[in-house]
Design a protein around this motif. Structure first.
Motif, PDB file in Angstrom:
ATOM      1  N   MET A 175       4.211  -1.675  13.733  1.00  0.00           N
ATOM      2  CA  MET A 175       3.348  -1.367  12.601  1.00  0.00           C
ATOM      3  C   MET A 175       4.199  -1.258  11.359  1.00  0.00           C
ATOM      4  N   MET A 176       3.864  -2.070  10.384  1.00  0.00           N
ATOM      5  CA  MET A 176       4.633  -2.073   9.141  1.00  0.00           C
ATOM      6  C   MET A 176       3.804  -1.423   8.039  1.00  0.00           C
ATOM      7  N   PRO A 177       4.472  -0.986   6.977  1.00  0.00           N
ATOM      8  CA  PRO A 177       3.731  -0.306   5.913  1.00  0.00           C
ATOM      9  C   PRO A 177       2.887  -1.264   5.089  1.00  0.00           C
ATOM     10  N   ILE A 178       1.870  -0.692   4.497  1.00  0.00           N
ATOM     11  CA  ILE A 178       1.044  -1.445   3.558  1.00  0.00           C
ATOM     12  C   ILE A 178       1.805  -1.603   2.249  1.00  0.00           C
ATOM     13  N   ILE A 179       2.493  -0.556   1.863  1.00  0.00           N
ATOM     14  CA  ILE A 179       3.195  -0.557   0.572  1.00  0.00           C
ATOM     15  C   ILE A 179       4.580  -1.160   0.728  1.00  0.00           C
ATOM     16  N   GLN A 180       4.823  -2.172  -0.054  1.00  0.00           N
ATOM     17  CA  GLN A 180       6.096  -2.887   0.054  1.00  0.00           C
ATOM     18  C   GLN A 180       6.784  -2.964  -1.303  1.00  0.00           C
ATOM     19  N   PRO A 181       8.092  -2.747  -1.338  1.00  0.00           N
ATOM     20  CA  PRO A 181       8.812  -2.723  -2.609  1.00  0.00           C
ATOM     21  C   PRO A 181       8.949  -4.113  -3.236  1.00  0.00           C
ATOM     22  N   ARG A 182       9.003  -4.109  -4.529  1.00  0.00           N
ATOM     23  CA  ARG A 182       9.091  -5.346  -5.295  1.00  0.00           C
ATOM     24  C   ARG A 182      10.300  -6.205  -4.925  1.00  0.00           C
ATOM     25  N   GLU A 183      11.470  -5.562  -4.706  1.00  0.00           N
ATOM     26  CA  GLU A 183      12.707  -6.339  -4.478  1.00  0.00           C
ATOM     27  C   GLU A 183      12.557  -7.326  -3.335  1.00  0.00           C
ATOM     28  N   LEU A 184      11.826  -6.871  -2.310  1.00  0.00           N
ATOM     29  CA  LEU A 184      11.623  -7.715  -1.147  1.00  0.00           C
ATOM     30  C   LEU A 184      10.939  -9.019  -1.542  1.00  0.00           C
ATOM     31  N   TRP A 185       9.967  -8.863  -2.422  1.00  0.00           N
ATOM     32  CA  TRP A 185       9.197 -10.033  -2.842  1.00  0.00           C
ATOM     33  C   TRP A 185       9.950 -10.857  -3.873  1.00  0.00           C
ATOM     34  N   GLU A 186      10.875 -10.209  -4.558  1.00  0.00           N
ATOM     35  CA  GLU A 186      11.717 -10.963  -5.491  1.00  0.00           C
ATOM     36  C   GLU A 186      12.605 -11.925  -4.721  1.00  0.00           C
ATOM     37  N   LYS A 187      13.080 -11.450  -3.570  1.00  0.00           N
ATOM     38  CA  LYS A 187      13.994 -12.272  -2.779  1.00  0.00           C
ATOM     39  C   LYS A 187      13.354 -13.585  -2.352  1.00  0.00           C
ATOM     40  N   SER A 188      12.094 -13.544  -1.996  1.00  0.00           N
ATOM     41  CA  SER A 188      11.448 -14.776  -1.550  1.00  0.00           C
ATOM     42  C   SER A 188      10.873 -15.542  -2.728  1.00  0.00           C
ATOM     43  N   GLY A 189      10.909 -14.917  -3.893  1.00  0.00           N
ATOM     44  CA  GLY A 189      10.364 -15.583  -5.068  1.00  0.00           C
ATOM     45  C   GLY A 189       8.864 -15.442  -5.201  1.00  0.00           C
ATOM     46  N   ARG A 190       8.254 -14.711  -4.268  1.00  0.00           N
ATOM     47  CA  ARG A 190       6.793 -14.653  -4.301  1.00  0.00           C
ATOM     48  C   ARG A 190       6.250 -13.541  -5.201  1.00  0.00           C
ATOM     49  N   TRP A 191       7.149 -12.659  -5.707  1.00  0.00           N
ATOM     50  CA  TRP A 191       6.656 -11.635  -6.642  1.00  0.00           C
ATOM     51  C   TRP A 191       6.019 -12.337  -7.842  1.00  0.00           C
ATOM     52  N   ALA A 192       6.672 -13.421  -8.254  1.00  0.00           N
ATOM     53  CA  ALA A 192       6.150 -14.187  -9.385  1.00  0.00           C
ATOM     54  C   ALA A 192       5.036 -15.124  -8.929  1.00  0.00           C
ATOM     55  N   VAL A 193       5.254 -15.773  -7.786  1.00  0.00           N
ATOM     56  CA  VAL A 193       4.346 -16.821  -7.350  1.00  0.00           C
ATOM     57  C   VAL A 193       2.977 -16.292  -6.922  1.00  0.00           C
ATOM     58  N   TYR A 194       2.966 -15.117  -6.275  1.00  0.00           N
ATOM     59  CA  TYR A 194       1.707 -14.653  -5.701  1.00  0.00           C
ATOM     60  C   TYR A 194       0.646 -14.375  -6.765  1.00  0.00           C
ATOM     61  N   GLY A 195       1.091 -14.023  -7.936  1.00  0.00           N
ATOM     62  CA  GLY A 195       0.160 -13.908  -9.057  1.00  0.00           C
ATOM     63  C   GLY A 195      -0.842 -12.776  -8.922  1.00  0.00           C
ATOM     64  N   ASP A 196      -2.009 -13.015  -9.502  1.00  0.00           N
ATOM     65  CA  ASP A 196      -3.008 -11.954  -9.614  1.00  0.00           C
ATOM     66  C   ASP A 196      -3.625 -11.570  -8.279  1.00  0.00           C
ATOM     67  N   GLU A 197      -3.348 -12.365  -7.247  1.00  0.00           N
ATOM     68  CA  GLU A 197      -3.974 -12.063  -5.988  1.00  0.00           C
ATOM     69  C   GLU A 197      -3.299 -10.889  -5.290  1.00  0.00           C
ATOM     70  N   MET A 198      -2.144 -10.509  -5.804  1.00  0.00           N
ATOM     71  CA  MET A 198      -1.425  -9.395  -5.194  1.00  0.00           C
ATOM     72  C   MET A 198      -1.775  -8.097  -5.907  1.00  0.00           C
ATOM     73  N   PHE A 199      -2.187  -7.116  -5.136  1.00  0.00           N
ATOM     74  CA  PHE A 199      -2.418  -5.786  -5.691  1.00  0.00           C
ATOM     75  C   PHE A 199      -1.049  -5.168  -5.958  1.00  0.00           C
ATOM     76  N   ARG A 200      -0.831  -4.697  -7.166  1.00  0.00           N
ATOM     77  CA  ARG A 200       0.462  -4.111  -7.507  1.00  0.00           C
ATOM     78  C   ARG A 200       0.276  -2.684  -7.975  1.00  0.00           C
ATOM     79  N   LEU A 201       1.263  -1.872  -7.738  1.00  0.00           N
ATOM     80  CA  LEU A 201       1.197  -0.495  -8.218  1.00  0.00           C
ATOM     81  C   LEU A 201       2.598   0.019  -8.507  1.00  0.00           C
TER      82      LEU A 201
END
Length: 566
Positions: free
Chosen positions: A70-96
């Motif tokens: 079981m993994m967390p729902i909340i995931q840190p930004r850096e992780l997504w920066e590494k794959s480049g998807r922080w930028a790519v995922y766009g508005d479909e990603m809920f951010r907080l």
RNA sequence: CGGGAUGUAGCGCAGUUUGGUAGCGCGCUUGGUUCGGGACCAAGAGGCCGCAGGUUCAAAUCCUGUCAUCCCGACCA
């Protein structure tokens, strides 16, 4: 469970917000309630169904060698920066943001996280392969949530990720999952098809979708009447039909006046030729440049295939003015002969003999047009929609068409994520190697809705036994009659003791109300204890999925039900 | 985000055009009569008319803003 203690608030009328059957019935039958657009609570009955689906999924995942985590729902930004998807995922990603203003995302998926977890603690080739999965809420801020739980912004998904040493290993994991998914949908009691899917940007490797058949589904698929082939109509290869006039001698092309004849239907009338003997010409703007597309008169152009073939970003029908300026004629009088626009033809057109097309001059057409001789094309390619009746690309037999709901999809990812996150292991020689991955999803909440789309009637839901919240319901016609209640209670406790999930409708309601509710909430097996039959020591037994009810000796009913349930 | 629509009692709706202080059906509560496919009679409870401003003697109704929900498009389990 006694109905009087059950929290199952049914509604007599259809809530106006619900458009499709599954949404309406889930609300009416007291399975779900909305808390926001695309966000739902599952009431006890709804949650019970979900748990049944999850149990089947777990069993099959475990059987295939999967391990649940079981993994967390909340995931840190850096992780997504590494794959480049922080930028790519766009508005479909809920951010907080947290109190320190650090960025986080509500997980729309977990490739990044699982890859980082596996990488951190997997160092040797001896540690692989690994199949890890979870069943968890996913968050996608959909542009337009719709159809209730079918496309929610928060939804329940089973996601499994495979990590292998090499491509062969990945193929093996993929094969296992393919089999496990088939087992799951079989056990769910749903009619489904496995279709070849587009794996989009990932490219190269395989992907399949598991489509639950339902007339209201968003996906249109074709499947073979003989073999296992199935595919989305937009992706399926369209096999050209053999020329219907093979053997006919090519006649000299002639221009003929066709005053006022613009549509294919007009020409069918005018020339007395069937639609399939004509060709039609469509002019598109592809990244601004005009292109002509030629297809058989009775076919539909598949814009996705065209777009993919042309490798362009923007594709739209050209406006009539621009067409007239460039081609000479308006819509309804266009044709590839002598056309000064780059022309692409569906490969079916190549076989046509003595066909007819517009002359690029209003009110004139050519007849006895022969591809190759009278016009050329930059390419003859697969550009049309596949339809029922076409030949199967796999075996040549006839294809059929149906609609369905995409309930699961399996992907070969290769090294897309392991490369981005540098997930490596040491091989036998001590050299670092990228792990080869796959990912495999099942929309659990969507599967619940799909099951209803496939199994319902005017009165309500018809759950397959495997996922029904309760397998049986006992309805005493009149709870104030001691003999009926005694008989009902006896059957109830006997079934409970045997492990059957059963509801005793002990409400002081008229039978009509109880029948309506039982049908609405979709309990598969129904036992009615009424005065007429009870006088003969019998009860009535009816399966929800239609058919007549039958009289069964009260003493035999439990065995009868057990035989069906086990 | 573009296009269309809707917010009035738990659910379905009327009332808004033409301002006068809220109504119908179902459901709910109580009593009675009923009792084999959503019964009937009687008596009740339940609404800041999405929210905030404004106009007016007076606003569900008119004006402005705002929020929410649904449908049609690109996306996806």
């Amino acid at each position: 469970m006694r109905y009087t203690e059950l929290f199952c608030p049914t509604l007599r009328e259809i809530p106006s917000e619900a458009e499709i059957v599954s949404h309406q019935l889930l609300l009416r039958a007291g399975y779900i309630r909305k808390s926001g657009s695309g966000i739902y609570s599952y009431l006890p009955m709804g949650y019970k169904v979900l748990k049944k689906i999850m149990a089947i999924v777990r069993e099959e995942m475990d059987a295939a060698g999967g391990q649940e985590l079981m993994m967390p729902i909340i995931q840190p930004r850096e992780l997504w920066e590494k794959s480049g998807r922080w930028a790519v995922y766009g508005d479909e990603m809920f951010r907080l943001k947290d109190r320190h203003l650090r960025d986080f995302a509500l997980g729309p998926t977990h490739e990044e996280l699982i890859t980082s977890i596996v990488d951190a603690d997997t160092h040797s080739y001896r540690d692989l392969p690994l199949l890890l999965y979870q069943i968890q809420n996913k968050y996608r801020d959909e542009i337009r949530p719709r159809f209730g739980v079918m496309r929610g912004r928060e939804f329940i998904m089973k996601d499994l990720y495979s990590f292998d040493l090499d491509v062969e290993g990945m193929n093996e994991s993929y094969r296992k999952m393919y089999q496990a998914y088939s087992n799951i949908y079989n056990r769910l009691g749903l009619e489904y098809r496995v279709v070849e899917a587009d794996n989009g940007a990932i490219g190269g490797s395989e992907s399949h979708e598991f489509i639950v058949l339902a007339g209201s589904g968003e996906s249109v698929i074709v499947y073979c009447s003989e073999c296992d082939y199935a595919a989305d109509v937009e992706k399926a290869e369209a096999i050209p039909e053999e020329a219907i006039n093979t053997g006919e001698a090519a006649l000299p092309m002639e221009k003929s006046a066709t005053p006022g004849q613009r549509t294919i239907a007009d020409l069918v009338e005018f020339y007395g030729l069937p639609e399939k003997r004509l060709i039609k010409t469509l002019i598109y703007e592809a990244d601004g440049e005009l292109v002509a597309v030629v297809i058989r008169g009775d076919r539909e152009l598949n814009e996705i295939k065209l777009k993919n073939y042309l490798q362009v970003n923007e594709l739209a029908m050209a406006g009539e003015e621009r067409v007239r300026n460039t081609c000479g004629g308006g819509f309804g009088s266009l044709g590839p002969v002598g056309l000064q626009v780059k022309t692409f033809a569906d490969r079916e057109v190549e076989n046509m003999i003595n066909t007819s097309c517009g002359a690029n001059e209003d009110d004139f057409h050519y007849i006895n047009v022969n591809p190759g001789r009278d016009f050329g094309a930059a390419a003859f390619a697969d550009l049309r929609n596949t339809v029922a009746g076409d030949a199967c690309p796999a075996c040549g037999k006839v294809l059929k068409e149906t609609r369905g709901i995409e309930a699961g999809q399996i992907f070969q990812l290769g090294t897309k994520y392991s490369e981005a996150l540098q997930a490596t292991y040491a091989d036998r020689d001590g050299n670092p190697q990228l792990m080869v991955m796959g990912c495999y999803g099942i929309g659990v909440s969507r599967t619940m809705a799909a099951a209803i789309e496939q199994n319902h009637d005017d009165n309500g839901i018809i759950w397959p036994l495997s996922i029904a919240p309760y397998q049986a319901i006992i309805i005493p016609v009149n709870v104030n009659k001691a003999d009926q209640m005694e008989a009902a209670e006896k059957i109830y406790s006997e079934l409970l003791a045997a492990g059957v999930e059963v509801i005793l409708d002990d409400r002081d309601e008229r039978v009509g109300v109880k029948f309506k509710d039982a049908d609405l909430i979709g309990i598969p097996l129904r036992v009615t204890v009424g005065p007429k039959s009870l006088a003969e020591g019998k009860v009535e037994f009816k399966e929800r999925q239609g058919k007549e009810s039958e009289l069964v000796l009260a003493g035999d009913i439990c065995k009868r039900i057990l035989d069906l349930v086990k």
